[in-house]
Write an enzyme that holds these catalytic residues in place. Structure first.
Site, PDB file in Angstrom:
ATOM      1  N   GLY A   1      25.742  11.087 -29.783  1.00  0.00           N
ATOM      2  CA  GLY A   1      25.361  11.592 -28.550  1.00  0.00           C
ATOM      3  C   GLY A   1      25.847  10.945 -27.444  1.00  0.00           C
ATOM      4  N   ALA A   2      25.878   9.811 -27.413  1.00  0.00           N
ATOM      5  CA  ALA A   2      26.334   9.106 -26.025  1.00  0.00           C
ATOM      6  C   ALA A   2      27.620   9.600 -25.493  1.00  0.00           C
ATOM      7  CB  ALA A   2      26.332   7.532 -26.546  1.00  0.00           C
TER       8      ALA A   2
ATOM      9  N   GLY B   1       0.778  -1.301   0.008  1.00  0.00           N
ATOM     10  CA  GLY B   1      -0.040  -0.044   0.029  1.00  0.00           C
ATOM     11  C   GLY B   1       1.109   1.199   0.168  1.00  0.00           C
ATOM     12  N   GLY B   2       0.342   2.370   0.686  1.00  0.00           N
ATOM     13  CA  GLY B   2       1.142   3.629   0.728  1.00  0.00           C
ATOM     14  C   GLY B   2       2.424   3.385   1.357  1.00  0.00           C
TER      15      GLY B   2
END
Length: 568
Positions: A466-467, A231-232
């Site tokens: 770009g790497a 849950g939370g």
């Protein structure tokens, strides 16, 4: 009593000369004094038991009752949920909350907080189910002589569920850790919110989450998942810096198998839904999973020793017997000259860092990217590396997220970053593009650029497109950038480049060789000053250590801003 009366009479008569009649008048004016004088004159003055003495005896009895009650509460706190529940945990191969704390910390250093705190819920019969400590053991102690704060949820008491009082105990140690600047370690083993408390339990979670966020980047936060966390409750460890799980006994999920079945019709076990395998391999929520509680606690001690206490301290430095000048000649041939052949970047790292000193994080998630802490000449450094053995070391969404988060962690706690580069580029394809490789890929760029700690980079072989820029290049404020002689630094590989540049050329193989010789080498980058030096691989360790010493007092500040807007 007679002597007391005589002294009293003498004292009164010595104040001033008085007549016998005036003394008599004084005695007459005080019936109590007259009665006392008469008893003394007859010689039969005996002390009697007064109301005050009776009250004193009752007060003493009340204090004894209180002391006994305190001892009972203390024993209740130590006993947890009782012998039967403790035995059940031991049979399942689990330790109790208190045993975990004692094993985690140095011997006899644990100082417990709020032993007697109880929940304040009176609904659903809870007023009859109060327990000293209320299901969480909290306080401070030491790991290898260094101060840490800890809380450990006790599943034997109300299933370790979070009440408002329980949350207040956790918040107290988090506040104190932040105040004094020491790491906080949370041991999670809880059924979730205490349903009987309603919104108060949810409020407790909110207070814990708030502190997780406020502590982020200020003090190290480590979460150990040693049971259910549902849950939370899952959002607290998710915000912390590192999450360790225990194999087969720990689970993390927002909604359990029964709810999933009801909503989606999907039938899953707890392990399939939120066990260590999905979270260490697929989701990346957990960093490492260990065989049992004891190993997890021992590894936590080891990990804490690599970290500074807070964001104002520098990287930890320990005595080291591994010589700075140690050379590994095998590094000269470890990266095959044929760039299509793989090799294991783990071997490269292990030959450079201090002996046996890589603490890898998320080793089973996004294996094409290696992240972890190590030491160089005794100083803690963060290691980020492409792994040619997995997907050729390509950058994909998971690898970029993994690397960016780790880089920001290192930068927050002043840990220098050493990057080993062998990357052919970003992973192409519809799945990656539609899943947001542009957005996720830019996180890595953002994290490297934003970091102000010392950043050292070694290109071991490929660095394309770009790497190349993204992997801690000089263009993103890398402090020292090196290449090995066999490195290839270019916009793209020779085959793809020549097919574009020399389209239709009859001798494409010759063009490929020209491209490899003129462009796909470290020489052009070094001539433009983008690479500081082309080094012999065997000397890499000494080069990096010398640079770390040079950069030890580096000061770099980013432009003022409330915060950046990293593409989350």
């Amino acid at each position: 009593p007679q002597r007391t009366m005589q002294r009293l009479t003498t004292a009164l008569s010595s104040l001033r000369p008085v007549s016998s009649s005036s003394v008599g008048s004084r005695l007459n004016a005080s019936p109590k004094l007259r009665a006392t004088a008469a008893m003394a004159s007859r010689g039969d003055f005996t002390p009697s038991v007064s109301v005050r003495s009776i009250a004193t005896k009752e007060a003493i009895e009340d204090k004894k009752i209180t002391i006994n009650k305190i001892e009972q509460l203390r024993a209740e706190n130590l006993a947890g949920g009782g012998e039967a529940r403790i035995q059940k945990r031991h049979d399942a191969g689990k330790l109790t909350a208190r045993e975990r704390v004692e094993l985690l910390l140095d011997v006899n250093t644990f100082v417990e907080y709020d032993k007697f705190v109880q929940h304040r819920c009176n609904e659903f019969g809870m007023e009859k189910k109060k327990h000293a400590g209320d299901g969480v053991v909290s306080g401070h102690g030491k790991i290898n002589g260094r101060l840490v704060f800890v809380f450990s949820q006790d599943f034997t008491v109300h299933g370790g569920s979070l009440s408002l009082a329980n949350a207040e105990k956790i918040c107290k140690v988090m506040d104190k850790a932040l105040e004094v600047g020491a790491p906080i370690i949370g041991i999670n083993d809880s059924g979730g919110a205490r349903i009987q408390e309603g919104v108060n339990s949810l409020a407790g979670y909110g207070e814990v989450f708030k502190r997780n966020v406020l502590c982020s980047g200020v003090i190290p936060q480590i979460s150990l998942i040693m049971g259910p966390c549902a849950g939370g409750a899952v959002y607290s460890p998710a915000v912390t810096d590192v999450v360790f799980m225990v194999k087969d006994t720990s689970y993390l999920f927002i909604t359990g198998p029964e709810v999933v079945k009801t909503v989606t019709g999907e039938v899953l076990t707890q392990s399939e839904l939120g066990g260590f395998q999905p979270h260490t391999k697929k989701s990346g929520v957990a960093h490492v999973a260990y065989e049992n509680d004891v190993v997890a606690l021992a590894k936590t001690r080891e990990f804490i020793d690599l970290l500074p206490a807070n964001n104002k301290q520098g990287a930890q430095k320990r005595p080291n017997d591994d010589p700075k000048e140690r050379q590994q000649k095998s590094l000269n041939t470890i990266a095959p000259l044929d760039s299509n052949l793989p090799y294991d970047m783990h071997e490269v790292i292990s030959k450079i860092v201090d002996v046996g000193n890589l603490f890898e994080l998320q080793a089973d998630h996004a294996k094409n990217m290696i992240t972890g802490l190590a030491r160089l000449d005794g100083r803690t450094v963060g290691i980020v590396a492409n792994q040619p053995k997995e997907l050729a070391g390509v950058l994909d969404i998971d690898a970029c997220n993994k690397g960016a988060r780790f880089i920001r962690f290192c930068d927050a706690f002043n840990i220098p970053i050493v990057t080993f580069v062998d990357v052919p580029g970003y992973l192409p394809g519809r799945v990656q593009e539609h899943s947001g490789i542009i957005r996720h890929g830019s996180k890595l760029l953002y994290a490297y650029t934003e970091a102000t700690v010392p950043k050292l980079t070694v290109i071991t072989r490929k660095a394309y497109g770009g790497a190349y820029v993204v992997m801690s290049s000089q263009h993103l404020r890398g402090d020292r950038n090196y290449a090995w002689p066999g490195a290839e630094i270019a916009v793209m590989g020779a085959k793809g480049a020549t097919e574009i540049i020399f389209r239709g050329d009859s001798d494409i193989e010759k063009r490929e060789r020209e491209y490899n010789q003129n462009l796909a080498t470290p020489i052009p980058a070094s001539q433009f000053g983008y690479i500081d030096d082309i080094i012999e691989p065997a000397t890499t360790r000494k080069v990096l250590i010398d640079d770390l010493e040079m950069l030890a007092n580096k000061k770099q500040e980013n432009p003022w801003r409330k915060h950046g807007n990293i593409p989350l």
